[in-house]
Motif scaffolding. Structure first.
Motif, PDB file in Angstrom:
ATOM      1  N   THR A   1      -9.861  -4.932   3.984  1.00  0.00           N
ATOM      2  CA  THR A   1     -10.534  -5.616   2.883  1.00  0.00           C
ATOM      3  C   THR A   1     -10.555  -4.882   1.798  1.00  0.00           C
ATOM      4  OG1 THR A   1     -11.762  -6.510   4.599  1.00  0.00           O
ATOM      5  CG2 THR A   1     -12.715  -6.665   2.522  1.00  0.00           C
ATOM      6  N   ARG A   2     -10.874  -3.555   1.632  1.00  0.00           N
ATOM      7  CA  ARG A   2     -10.967  -2.980   0.292  1.00  0.00           C
ATOM      8  C   ARG A   2      -9.546  -2.728  -0.401  1.00  0.00           C
ATOM      9  NH1 ARG A   2     -14.709   0.269   3.666  1.00  0.00           N
ATOM     10  NH2 ARG A   2     -12.898   1.603   4.200  1.00  0.00           N
TER      11      ARG A   2
ATOM     12  N   LEU B   1      -4.385  -1.010   9.594  1.00  0.00           N
ATOM     13  CA  LEU B   1      -5.641  -0.573   9.115  1.00  0.00           C
ATOM     14  C   LEU B   1      -7.038  -1.127   9.623  1.00  0.00           C
ATOM     15  CD1 LEU B   1      -4.888  -0.475   5.263  1.00  0.00           C
ATOM     16  CD2 LEU B   1      -4.450   1.365   6.643  1.00  0.00           C
ATOM     17  N   SER B   2      -8.094  -0.383   9.661  1.00  0.00           N
ATOM     18  CA  SER B   2      -9.100  -1.040  10.217  1.00  0.00           C
ATOM     19  C   SER B   2      -9.482  -2.363   9.235  1.00  0.00           C
ATOM     20  CB  SER B   2     -10.416  -0.067  10.077  1.00  0.00           C
ATOM     21  OG  SER B   2     -10.708   0.358   8.661  1.00  0.00           O
TER      22      SER B   2
ATOM     23  N   TYR C   1      -9.641   4.621  -5.196  1.00  0.00           N
ATOM     24  CA  TYR C   1      -8.485   3.494  -5.723  1.00  0.00           C
ATOM     25  C   TYR C   1      -7.251   4.018  -5.705  1.00  0.00           C
ATOM     26  CZ  TYR C   1     -12.458   0.773  -7.800  1.00  0.00           C
ATOM     27  OH  TYR C   1     -13.328  -0.066  -7.912  1.00  0.00           O
ATOM     28  N   ASP C   2      -7.039   5.468  -6.023  1.00  0.00           N
ATOM     29  CA  ASP C   2      -5.782   6.081  -5.902  1.00  0.00           C
ATOM     30  C   ASP C   2      -5.244   5.927  -4.690  1.00  0.00           C
ATOM     31  OD1 ASP C   2      -3.614   7.998  -7.246  1.00  0.00           O
ATOM     32  OD2 ASP C   2      -4.645   8.914  -5.433  1.00  0.00           O
ATOM     33  N   GLN C   3      -6.024   6.226  -3.607  1.00  0.00           N
ATOM     34  CA  GLN C   3      -5.524   6.110  -2.123  1.00  0.00           C
ATOM     35  C   GLN C   3      -5.010   4.882  -1.882  1.00  0.00           C
ATOM     36  OE1 GLN C   3      -8.416   5.964   1.146  1.00  0.00           O
ATOM     37  NE2 GLN C   3      -7.446   8.079   1.863  1.00  0.00           N
ATOM     38  N   HIS C   4      -5.708   3.821  -2.203  1.00  0.00           N
ATOM     39  CA  HIS C   4      -5.322   2.390  -1.912  1.00  0.00           C
ATOM     40  C   HIS C   4      -3.948   2.278  -2.261  1.00  0.00           C
ATOM     41  CE1 HIS C   4     -10.061   1.078  -1.727  1.00  0.00           C
ATOM     42  NE2 HIS C   4      -9.470   1.688  -0.607  1.00  0.00           N
ATOM     43  N   VAL C   5      -3.650   2.372  -3.570  1.00  0.00           N
ATOM     44  CA  VAL C   5      -2.569   2.347  -4.143  1.00  0.00           C
ATOM     45  C   VAL C   5      -1.492   3.220  -3.833  1.00  0.00           C
ATOM     46  CG1 VAL C   5      -1.192   2.353  -6.288  1.00  0.00           C
ATOM     47  CG2 VAL C   5      -3.544   1.457  -6.525  1.00  0.00           C
ATOM     48  N   ARG C   6      -1.630   4.317  -3.655  1.00  0.00           N
ATOM     49  CA  ARG C   6      -0.374   5.557  -3.244  1.00  0.00           C
ATOM     50  C   ARG C   6      -0.225   5.069  -1.825  1.00  0.00           C
ATOM     51  NH1 ARG C   6      -1.884  10.036  -1.498  1.00  0.00           N
ATOM     52  NH2 ARG C   6      -4.113   9.968  -2.436  1.00  0.00           N
TER      53      ARG C   6
ATOM     54  N   SER D   1      -8.532  -4.147  -3.987  1.00  0.00           N
ATOM     55  CA  SER D   1      -8.074  -3.554  -5.045  1.00  0.00           C
ATOM     56  C   SER D   1      -6.827  -4.176  -5.567  1.00  0.00           C
ATOM     57  CB  SER D   1      -7.733  -2.138  -4.544  1.00  0.00           C
ATOM     58  OG  SER D   1      -8.767  -1.282  -4.206  1.00  0.00           O
ATOM     59  N   LEU D   2      -5.908  -4.796  -4.730  1.00  0.00           N
ATOM     60  CA  LEU D   2      -4.857  -5.515  -5.109  1.00  0.00           C
ATOM     61  C   LEU D   2      -5.304  -6.503  -6.096  1.00  0.00           C
ATOM     62  CD1 LEU D   2      -1.791  -6.124  -5.211  1.00  0.00           C
ATOM     63  CD2 LEU D   2      -2.062  -7.469  -3.107  1.00  0.00           C
TER      64      LEU D   2
END
Length: 399
Positions: free
Chosen positions: A133-134, A127-128, A91-96, A138-139
């Motif tokens: 999608t992930r 991105l892939s 989750y942190d990676q998605h946001v950051r 998360s958003l």
């Protein structure tokens, strides 16, 4: 009541400024105002805002927060709920890396569906498709969390999807029976004493790697020939509850696994948590060691491996020999267990229970094609029986 009026003022530097101010009353009866540089923008905004006020879905900018702030609240909630370390890291990676740089400074009250669709398209370009999608998911979770706190009245992200054609749906990697037989044979001959019981549990019980690493001896019932799952080890080797409520389950074991576990229990070194597969230090074994050291060695010994390719060429070791890599991960053996159960006509609901899936939909999404094949195989067997039945009856009549 709403109105649009032109407003002029003198800026601090002495220059004359002008703009268009919208005055309106929100859903709570509070008077609000918002300013625009152009009258057309003000008119367009008030049309949408008036409808949102009427529907009760309008949130004034002053009461909203940015996506970055909402993401921070979402992550902190996950920490309070003690989500798995690997989940929080993702989750942190998605946001950051993906959400904050693209739209983190945007207020939730200003987000529209066309905006989100544009962000989705940007992520799809960079991105892939699975990662895009992930990130989009998360958003949506971020906005949903903010909505529950009253920072935004609706989640416009929820209706935006990444469409995936059926032909793009990935198939799980499942070892063949010949490969499984070779792996079990190599594991039984391995100098690592836990290799054989580990391979048997991975293939026949279908446990997750985290469940194998956190499995205690008290969960092995030798008389009933079952293994119960009530804990697991996370990415940081901390023992905790299963992934979900569905993770609590009891799975039958074949006689070969029971026999191997009985032998291994006599040689297994004691550990603080009485683990079935402890590390050399008598603690929780790391995922890397279990997967890349024990099971990798077994697969290479079994010939279930492939040469490592680097820069388009086979990688060589210091002796100029090809570097071999295992063909399957621990998770692939979980798929093998499911395929073996399905082949034996185990019902979908029981496969769901033994796999620890939270819903039957997850089971069908992952193994639906195997159930289809099993049904087709059964139909073939019945057809053959029908064709042979008349001949059999004639033979019986003659005798």
């Amino acid at each position: 009541m709403t109105s649009i009026r032109k407003r002029s003022w003198t800026a601090p530097d002495g220059s004359e400024k002008s703009g268009w101010q919208v005055d309106y009353v929100d859903s709570a009866g509070q008077r609000r105002r918002k300013q625009f540089a152009r009258k057309k923008e003000a008119e367009s905004w008030i049309t949408t805002a008036a409808y949102q006020v009427q529907q009760g879905t309008h949130t004034p900018d002053s009461q909203s927060i940015t996506i970055a702030k909402a993401a921070d609240l979402w992550i902190k909630r996950g920490e309070r709920e003690k989500l798995e370390a690997s989940t929080l890291a993702a989750y942190d990676q998605h946001v950051r890396l993906h959400i904050a740089p693209l739209c983190g400074d945007r207020k939730l009250s200003q987000v529209t569906r066309p905006m989100v669709e544009g962000w989705r398209d940007t992520w799809l370009e960079k991105l892939s498709r699975p990662m895009a999608t992930r990130v989009l998911r998360s958003l949506s979770a971020i906005v949903s969390e903010a909505q529950s706190r009253g920072y935004v009245a609706q989640n416009v992200v929820a209706g935006v999807k990444v469409r995936r054609a059926k032909r793009e749906k990935p198939r799980v990697a499942i070892p063949t029976k010949a490969e499984l037989q070779a792996i079990l044979k190599a594991a039984s001959a391995s100098t690592e004493p836990m290799a054989h019981p580990l391979a048997l549990m991975a293939i026949f019980a279908g446990l997750r790697a985290s469940e194998l690493r956190g499995l205690p001896w008290r969960c092995i019932d030798f008389s009933a020939a079952t293994v119960a799952v009530d804990q697991r080890a996370d990415l940081k080797n901390v023992i905790g509850p299963p992934k979900s409520e569905a993770g609590y389950r009891t799975i039958p074991l074949p006689p070969s696994a029971v026999a191997a576990l009985k032998i291994w229990k006599l040689a297994c070194p004691p550990s603080n948590d009485e683990l079935v597969f402890p590390s050399i230090a008598k603690r929780v074994m790391s995922h890397r060691y279990m997967n890349l050291t024990i099971m990798r060695a077994v697969q290479i010994a079994a010939g279930v491996c492939d040469p490592m390719v680097k820069d388009g060429k086979p990688a060589l070791d210091q002796d100029e020999q090809p570097v071999m890599v295992q063909r399957y991960s621990l998770h692939d053996f979980r798929h093998a267990a499911a395929s073996l159960w399905i082949e034996q006509r185990v019902s979908p609901k029981r496969v769901q229970a033994w796999m620890g899936h939270s819903s039957i939909q997850v089971t069908f999404d992952t193994y639906g094609h195997l159930f289809d094949q099993a049904d087709q195989d059964g139909a073939v067997a019945l057809a053959i029986e029908r064709e042979l039945a008349p001949t059999r009856h004639l033979d019986d009549a003659r005798t």
